[in-house]
Scaffold this motif. Structure first.
Motif, short mmCIF file in Angstrom:
data_model
loop_
_atom_site.label_atom_id
_atom_site.label_comp_id
_atom_site.label_asym_id
_atom_site.label_seq_id
_atom_site.Cartn_x
_atom_site.Cartn_y
_atom_site.Cartn_z
N ASP A 107 -7.80 -8.55 -4.71
CA ASP A 107 -7.38 -8.55 -3.53
C ASP A 107 -8.45 -7.85 -2.60
O ASP A 107 -8.55 -6.44 -2.60
N THR A 108 -8.84 -8.57 -1.78
CA THR A 108 -10.20 -7.91 -0.75
C THR A 108 -9.26 -7.13 0.15
O THR A 108 -10.23 -6.41 0.89
N THR A 109 -8.19 -7.04 0.63
CA THR A 109 -7.61 -6.10 1.57
C THR A 109 -7.21 -4.90 1.01
O THR A 109 -6.68 -4.04 1.79
N LEU A 110 -7.36 -4.55 -0.23
CA LEU A 110 -7.03 -3.44 -0.93
C LEU A 110 -7.79 -2.00 -0.31
O LEU A 110 -9.14 -2.08 0.07
N GLU A 111 -7.15 -1.05 0.19
CA GLU A 111 -7.57 -0.06 0.87
C GLU A 111 -8.29 0.82 -0.09
O GLU A 111 -8.04 1.11 -1.25
N GLU A 129 0.95 -1.35 -0.13
CA GLU A 129 0.03 0.01 0.03
C GLU A 129 0.73 1.40 0.07
O GLU A 129 0.66 2.30 -0.63
N SER A 131 -6.38 3.00 -2.43
CA SER A 131 -5.90 2.49 -3.55
C SER A 131 -7.07 2.00 -4.52
O SER A 131 -6.72 2.37 -5.66
N ARG A 186 1.91 2.21 -3.73
CA ARG A 186 1.01 2.36 -4.50
C ARG A 186 1.08 3.04 -5.63
O ARG A 186 0.60 2.82 -6.74
N ARG A 235 -17.08 -3.11 -5.05
CA ARG A 235 -16.10 -2.75 -4.17
C ARG A 235 -16.39 -1.06 -3.84
O ARG A 235 -16.13 -0.65 -2.96
#
Length: 433
Positions: free
Chosen positions: A366-370, A337, A373, A340, A400
């Motif tokens: 990527d489910t953890t993407l902030e 992150e 980002s 990025r 998302r």
């Protein structure tokens, strides 16, 4: 006769350094060698076979194995000399000598002429290991002096291999040895010597650069790579000076594939830095460059922000759009992150609309993407030239984005850049559903 002795006895001069006109050399049969030199008014023909040993001062033959011999024929404008030496009974040698066609007592022979002939044979490789050991006992410089007087690549190599096996050299001697190694004609032989001298050379700081100068001088791409991979695999490049010198030598490897193979080996041997990725950038082939970068991802060698950002900048030098996208897709799971901006800069630089779309959609997995980002991903999608591909990214991102007003605003701004009304409608519909 041992096989080792037979092989040594068949080493011949490609050039008789120090004796004027070059001589041709050839094998005339198993265990038999020949030196021939022809020029106006002069002819030399030396044939020898068997296991032959010299005396300690290289002025005479000490012994010849059963069945072996030496034949020397020399014609000058003044004289015609013929000498045959072969073993007799009781270990003694039999000398048959003719001067100008007349059988002559060997005791009356010109000893200076004979010593010259023996030196020619010696420098052709006769009794090479024993002779090299004698020179080594006199000191490294004595052996290196002799190596410089020898023309044959193989014989030079034999002497230097003995030197590094039997002696510990000073720094000055190591520096000189590296220079002498550069004079070995054969790329493979030069590589053998440099591998044999690696431990000593890399252990003396002031010898490191001359040593790598010698590696850079290796003509063959494969041989140069062999030497550098040897050092990397044995973790001999941990010293900073050796590491940087090896990188510089690696950048001089002509073959793209060989250069990539060395860089992969180096990556597995020690911690890397941005200079390493600078050399990766010099790899000409798109596929080979991608191979190295993918190796870094697979081995999790891009864990720091600095290395990750440097890798993104290197990715921008990959000529092929598909290869660049392949690397960035692989790097997405290791996405940092904090880095990025470097990642999305690399994505924006992908020439192909479809390849750019593929990387962005892969990143959406990527489910953890902030959220920040995700916003940058949507902004990057604006650089996709194809209306349909841009819409596909937005449709994939829609689930998302829904429920986040800030992301919805970015999504709508990107949708407004879609030129096709049909594709734009599909993207907007995906956000509403």
């Amino acid at each position: 006769m041992t096989m080792r002795s037979i092989l040594l006895s068949t080493l011949v001069l490609a050039t008789l350094a120090g004796f004027g006109t070059p001589a041709s050399a050839q094998h005339t049969g198993f265990g038999t060698s020949r030196i021939v030199q022809n020029e106006p008014g002069y002819k030399l023909d030396i044939t020898y076979s068997g296991e032959i040993h010299l005396n300690d001062d290289d002025t005479d033959i000490r012994s010849i194995s059963s069945g072996g011999y030496i034949d020397i024929l020399e014609n000058t404008r003044r004289d015609d000399r013929r000498l045959r030496i072969e073993p007799g009974s009781g270990g003694r040698l039999v000398y048959s000598y003719r001067l100008n066609g007349k059988t002559t007592d060997w005791a009356e022979a010109d000893r200076a002429w004979y010593a010259t002939m023996i030196l020619r044979i010696a420098r052709a490789g006769i009794d090479a290991e024993a002779r090299a050991e004698r020179f080594t006992r006199r000191g490294a410089n004595a052996l290196l002096d002799e190596v410089e007087a020898i023309g044959s690549s193989g014989v030079k190599t034999t002497y230097m291999l003995v030197l590094f096996d039997k002696a510990r050299l000073s720094t000055d001697e190591l520096v000189r040895a590296a220079r002498v190694a550069q004079e070995i004609p054969s790329s493979g032989d030069r590589t053998r010597v440099l591998i044999a001298s690696a431990e000593q050379s890399l252990g003396a700081f002031d010898a490191i650069m001359p040593y790598f100068d010698a590696i850079r001088s290796i003509p063959s791409s494969g041989d140069k790579t062999k030497a550098l991979v040897y050092l990397a695999e044995r973790k001999m490049l941990e010293e900073k000076a050796a590491y940087h010198a090896a990188l510089q030598a690696g950048a001089s490897i002509p073959s793209s594939g060989d250069r990539a193979n060395f860089l992969v080996s180096l990556a597995d041997s020690r911690d890397l830095d941005a200079e390493y990725l600078d050399v990766v950038s010099t790899v000409p082939s798109s596929g080979d460059k991608t191979k190295v970068l993918l190796h870094l991802v697979e081995r999790r060698l891009l864990a720091s922000r600095a290395m990750y950002e440097a890798a993104m900048h290197t990715a921008a030098t990959i000529p092929s759009s598909g290869d660049r996208a392949r690397f960035l897709t692989a790097a997405a799971p290791a996405y940092l992150e904090a880095a990025r901006e470097a990642f999305f800069d690399a994505v924006r630089g992908i020439p192909s609309s479809g390849d750019k779309m593929g990387v962005l959609i892969a990143l959406l997995d990527d489910t953890t993407l902030e959220a920040s980002s995700l916003a940058m991903l949507l902004e990057t999608a604006r650089s996709i030239s194809s209306s349909g591909d841009k819409a596909r990214v937005l449709i994939a991102a829609a689930p998302r984005v829904a429920g986040n007003d800030a992301l919805v605003d970015v999504y709508l701004e990107t949708a407004n850049t879609i030129s096709s009304s049909g594709d734009q409608k599909r993207a907007l519909s995906a956000l509403l559903n």
